[in-house]
Design an enzyme around this catalytic site. Structure first.
Site, PDB file in Angstrom:
ATOM      1  N   VAL A  25     -21.077   1.596  19.173  1.00 48.98           N
ATOM      2  CA  VAL A  25     -21.948   2.487  19.960  1.00 48.98           C
ATOM      3  C   VAL A  25     -21.846   3.912  19.409  1.00 48.98           C
ATOM      4  CG1 VAL A  25     -22.453   3.399  22.252  1.00 48.98           C
ATOM      5  CG2 VAL A  25     -21.623   1.033  22.005  1.00 48.98           C
ATOM      6  N   LYS A  26     -23.001   4.425  18.999  1.00 52.17           N
ATOM      7  CA  LYS A  26     -23.035   5.760  18.389  1.00 52.17           C
ATOM      8  C   LYS A  26     -23.424   6.788  19.451  1.00 52.17           C
ATOM      9  CE  LYS A  26     -24.699   7.676  13.997  1.00 52.17           C
ATOM     10  NZ  LYS A  26     -25.719   7.493  12.953  1.00 52.17           N
ATOM     11  N   LEU A  27     -22.585   7.808  19.605  1.00 52.60           N
ATOM     12  CA  LEU A  27     -22.734   8.791  20.682  1.00 52.60           C
ATOM     13  C   LEU A  27     -22.800  10.194  20.105  1.00 52.60           C
ATOM     14  CD1 LEU A  27     -19.784   7.268  22.705  1.00 52.60           C
ATOM     15  CD2 LEU A  27     -22.178   7.158  23.454  1.00 52.60           C
TER      16      LEU A  27
END
Ligand code: G3P
Length: 218
Positions: free
Chosen positions: A86-88
């Site tokens: 998951v890229k935040l």
């Protein structure tokens, strides 16, 4: 050093995968838009296709900017496939979401990192990867490689396990310099990987070997 390809283009991903040196893929909303992929369902389906093509980690970016939205989106992305990371974004709610996912054992990539302080926060929040953007720092006459050096020093000082994912890589010299500085991962376009193959002495040397072989095997 892991090699990720920074694209949502399936042909480029397949070409890098076929070379046998690809460890993963990073994407972002701009790269998805470039491929004409829009709408939540289509975007998820595209991530699934990417996961089917490669064996390594596939970074999938949330578009929410609030904690609750990031958690909801990130959980849906993580549930899609075990390869998804998951890229935040590096904003306060992104850091909170990073800690939330880290505590749940969901892997994260904190993106849009432009300073050592931001990288320190990402590591404290338990990020799996931190993505400093080299090329964009170079674009504004700032030394992007120095940021990689600073983050490497800080992470090594304290034994942070967060992996440095050098992003916004634009060329082969970025790749080589990141390798010298001990970046754990680099992500760049296909040309930054295939460009490493090229040397005129390799081409002329191979031509001479084949010429000599053919002369003595007529
Ligand atoms: O991974 C981040 C990257 O996509 C940004 O690259 O070339 O748009 O600065 P660039």
């Amino acid at each position: 050093m892991k090699f990720f390809i920074d694209t949502a283009n399936l042909n480029d991903i397949a070409e890098a995968q076929a070379l046998g040196v690809l460890d993963g893929v990073t994407t972002n909303p701009s790269l998805m838009a470039k491929e004409g992929i829009s709408g939540a369902e289509n975007i998820l389906a595209h991530y699934q296709k990417i996961c089917d093509l490669v064996e390594g980690d596939v970074s999938a970016e949330v578009i929410s900017t609030d904690f609750e939205g990031m958690v909801k989106e990130g959980e849906a992305l993580a549930a899609l496939h075990p390869q998804i990371v998951v890229k935040l974004p590096m904003i306060a709610d992104g850091v909170k979401a990073c800690k939330y996912f880290s505590d749940k054992g969901i892997r994260t990539n904190v993106t849009l990192v432009f300073s050592a302080g931001q990288a320190l926060l990402a590591a404290k929040a338990g990020a799996t990867y931190v993505s400093p953007f080299l090329g964009r720092l170079d674009d504004i006459s700032t030394d992007g490689l120095n940021l990689i050096h600073e983050i490497r020093t800080i992470y090594d000082n304290y034994g942070f396990q967060t992996q440095i994912l050098a992003a916004s890589i634009r060329n082969t010299m970025h790749v080589i310099n990141c390798a010298k500085l001990g970046s754990d991962v680099m992500t760049g376009p296909l040309s930054s990987i295939t460009g490493l193959l090229k040397h005129p002495l390799t081409d002329s040397g191979l031509a001479k070997f084949l010429e000599d072989y053919n002369k003595s095997n007529q």
